[in-house]
Design a protein around this motif. Structure first.
Motif, PDB file in Angstrom:
ATOM      1  N   ARG A 120       0.902  -1.242   0.125  1.00  0.00           N
ATOM      2  CA  ARG A 120       0.099  -0.236   0.214  1.00  0.00           C
ATOM      3  C   ARG A 120       0.876   1.321   0.097  1.00  0.00           C
ATOM      4  N   PRO A 121       1.899   1.331   0.697  1.00  0.00           N
ATOM      5  CA  PRO A 121       2.764   2.415   0.706  1.00  0.00           C
ATOM      6  C   PRO A 121       3.225   2.866  -0.912  1.00  0.00           C
ATOM      7  N   ASP A 126       0.520   4.288  -2.597  1.00  0.00           N
ATOM      8  CA  ASP A 126       0.267   5.666  -2.270  1.00  0.00           C
ATOM      9  C   ASP A 126       1.585   6.623  -3.389  1.00  0.00           C
ATOM     10  N   ASP A 127       2.509   6.134  -3.476  1.00  0.00           N
ATOM     11  CA  ASP A 127       3.741   6.490  -4.218  1.00  0.00           C
ATOM     12  C   ASP A 127       3.192   6.725  -5.538  1.00  0.00           C
ATOM     13  N   LEU A 159       0.110   6.401  -6.778  1.00  0.00           N
ATOM     14  CA  LEU A 159      -0.726   7.741  -7.164  1.00  0.00           C
ATOM     15  C   LEU A 159      -0.390   9.092  -7.131  1.00  0.00           C
ATOM     16  N   ALA A 160       0.577   9.283  -6.131  1.00  0.00           N
ATOM     17  CA  ALA A 160       0.994  10.641  -6.100  1.00  0.00           C
ATOM     18  C   ALA A 160       1.763  10.963  -7.249  1.00  0.00           C
ATOM     19  N   GLU A 207      -6.996   6.218  -9.240  1.00  0.00           N
ATOM     20  CA  GLU A 207      -7.148   5.437  -7.863  1.00  0.00           C
ATOM     21  C   GLU A 207      -6.714   4.326  -7.850  1.00  0.00           C
ATOM     22  N   ARG A 235      -7.295  -1.797  -2.686  1.00  0.00           N
ATOM     23  CA  ARG A 235      -8.307  -0.947  -2.530  1.00  0.00           C
ATOM     24  C   ARG A 235      -9.288  -1.558  -1.518  1.00  0.00           C
TER      25      ARG A 235
END
Length: 583
Positions: free
Chosen positions: A165-166, A169-170, A172-173, A185, A191
């Motif tokens: 998950r981290p 997140d990267d 997505l950023a 997303e 998810r």
């Protein structure tokens, strides 16, 4: 670029191979370093590549010798000493030690006695009856190995949520920073916050497919391209596969619903739609009530929804179902009856009852842990270091005398703190369900978390009876990580979740969701069963240093997967209510 988890994995392998080779002391140092590297809040490799090698000085347990190995790995992708260990002991140590009861020492012995290097070798030897002939083994051990081979193979193909998950997140950023990306997303099991995932699925809404895919393939974190095409691409980042799919913006919502899954949820929802003259797919929701052949194509009928995910459910007269619930465990019926739970959020958490300090196997002082909890905005906080007992290695567990000494220090810290500090202990549930604390210790403590750490290969009936016995002990407030499982490492106890829940409800004993991403124990379906029996739940981090108090994120989403509302979780309660529960 190597992730913290990838670097930590190399030192865990170091520790296992050294232990398999009967080396003393060093394995524990490597494991401690690995745990702290994994939990470090910043990407270590990125800092090193930017010339900031001082980042290693911030990590407890990482001295000069281990620092040099970290630098070697980040710079070259290898550690020469680890390669030499692998050559001396060519064992698939991570795979083999996923078998319950097979640790590094056992793996080393099986290699020396029978030449076992892989799971296939292990299975062949077990089927041939060779393992029980080795000194220290027997028919029961051999049967346990045989029974757990499939589990070891299956989990070896999945990544921990807390590691994937981290990275998601990267991703997505990065994608959100691209001008051509209108919406993006994650999708799939990540998810839905499943505890393990196959790969990272990412969805982008754009009218510039080629530009987005080209930028994705050029992203600096990518270690290798797997495949690419006009509307999708797959890459490898560290040891994790990332799959990108691009769609036109007006179909983003329908694609997000479709690719989030689960498969069982989507099948149930499609059948629900068919009964109402509707057709659902990744391109939208279509009214096919007046269509002669609804199966004539993907876009048959009048498209009535699809730009947003909420519109896909609204087209069926349903509220948006949170991703964590989409497992076909009654969520569609609940949505139809307007009975979906008001799910717990991270902001609802007021405290944490299960954490560790340097008194046992934690890395920090009581003061530092309490200060970190106060900085998180908690109202209360519990220290629960290990008591000595079965399953606790070496001198990590506290004796009764040491527990009483620690209680005094906790009281001193509490007196100077702005938050309530509970003096607790993590007691060990032995094979019969007992915890072995004296009455003097029990009387001195505010909270007792009791957890299984040994005899994790009991059958379901024995394990259930063992845990129920612990629940019935009036001294125990919380049953910690009830199965004792370690994701991708050991399966832990098998038990009847409903029987456990009924006992917990009857005795006002909370069942823990251990938020450590390597545990997530209880898990979603077990939490749901517990809540259906009105058992109280506690979400705790099992933190061993301040940074791992952030594990609460994983625990809250696991609670959501179990349909938990704030009132179901005791550490969302007001302080007075918590005091009443604990006493």
């Amino acid at each position: 670029m190597a992730t913290n988890a990838e670097i930590a994995g190399r030192f865990e392998e170091f520790a296992d191979l050294l232990e398999a080779d009967d080396v003393e002391y060093k394995p524990r140092a490597y494991r401690r370093a690995a745990e702290n590297i994994r939990a470090h809040p910043v990407p270590i490799a990125g800092h090193i590549e930017d010339g900031n090698e001082e980042v290693l000085e911030e990590i407890d347990g990482v001295g000069d010798a281990i620092s040099s190995k970290v630098l070697e790995y980040v710079e070259t992708g290898d550690i020469e000493e680890l390669e030499e260990l692998r050559a001396d002991l060519p064992i698939d140590i991570a795979d083999i030690t996923r078998i319950e009861g097979v640790g590094p020492k056992t793996a080393g012995k099986l290699y020396r006695e029978l030449g076992i290097e892989t799971l296939d070798d292990l299975e062949e030897a077990a089927e041939a009856g060779e393992i029980q002939e080795v000194s220290g083994f027997g028919p029961k051990t051999e049967a346990n190995i045989r029974d757990n081979i499939d589990f070891a193979r299956e989990v070896g193909q999945r990544q921990l949520l807390g590691e994937a998950r981290p990275l998601a997140d990267d991703v997505l950023a990065f994608l959100e920073s691209l001008e051509a990306v209108e919406r993006c997303e994650v999708a799939g099991s990540i998810r839905r916050w499943r505890e393990t995932i196959g790969d990272v699925d990412v969805l982008v809404g754009t009218d510039a497919n080629e530009d987005v895919i080209e930028s994705f393939l050029d992203w600096g974190s990518v270690d290798g391209e797997i495949e690419s095409g006009p509307d999708k691409a797959s890459v490898r980042v560290g040891e994790i596969r990332v799959d990108l799919r691009v769609v036109v913006p007006e179909e983003f919502g329908s694609a997000l619903q479709y690719f989030t899954g689960s498969k069982d949820h989507n099948v149930r929802l499609r059948n629900y739609a068919i009964d109402r003259g509707m057709k659902l797919n990744e391109y939208g929701a279509f009214d096919v009530s007046s269509v002669d052949d609804p199966d004539a194509g993907q876009r048959v009928g009048e498209r009535v929804a699809g730009e947003t995910e909420a519109s896909m459910y609204d087209a069926l007269g349903l509220p948006l179902i949170p991703p964590e619930l989409r497992e076909d465990r009654g969520e569609i019926d609940a949505a139809e009856a307007d009975a979906l739970p008001d799910l717990i959020t991270r902001e609802d958490i007021r405290g944490d009852f299960h954490t560790h300090t340097e008194w046992s196997d934690g890395n920090t002082s009581i003061e530092a842990m309490v200060d970190a909890a106060a900085e998180m905005g908690y109202d209360y906080y519990g220290v629960a270091d290990h008591a000595e007992g079965p399953g606790i290695v070496g001198d990590m567990g506290l004796s009764d005398t040491e527990i009483l000494e620690q209680v005094e220090q906790i009281r001193e810290v509490a007196a100077a703190s702005e938050i309530e500090v509970f003096a607790g202990i993590e007691a060990n549930i032995d094979a019969d369900g007992e915890i072995g604390l004296s009455e003097e210790v029990i009387d001195a403590l505010d909270v007792i978390v009791a957890s299984p750490h040994s005899a994790l290969d009991q059958d379901a009936a024995t394990a259930t009876a063992r845990l129920v016995t612990a629940i019935e002990n009036p001294a125990i407030d919380v049953i910690g990580h009830p199965s004792g499982r370690m994701l991708n490492e050991r399966s832990g106890l098998d038990f009847d979740a409903r029987e456990l829940a009924r006992a917990a409800a009857d005795h006002d004993t909370a069942l823990e969701i251990n938020a450590n991403p390597r545990r997530l124990d209880l898990w979603g379906s077990a939490v749901q069963a517990a809540l259906e029996e009105a058992a109280p739940i506690s979400v705790n981090t099992d933190a061993h240093q301040p940074s791992t108090l952030e594990y609460m994120r994983w625990g809250v989403h696991t609670a959501r997967r179990g349909w938990a509302e704030p009132a179901d979780v005791i550490n969302t309660w007001e302080l007075d209510d918590v005091r009443e529960f604990l006493h």
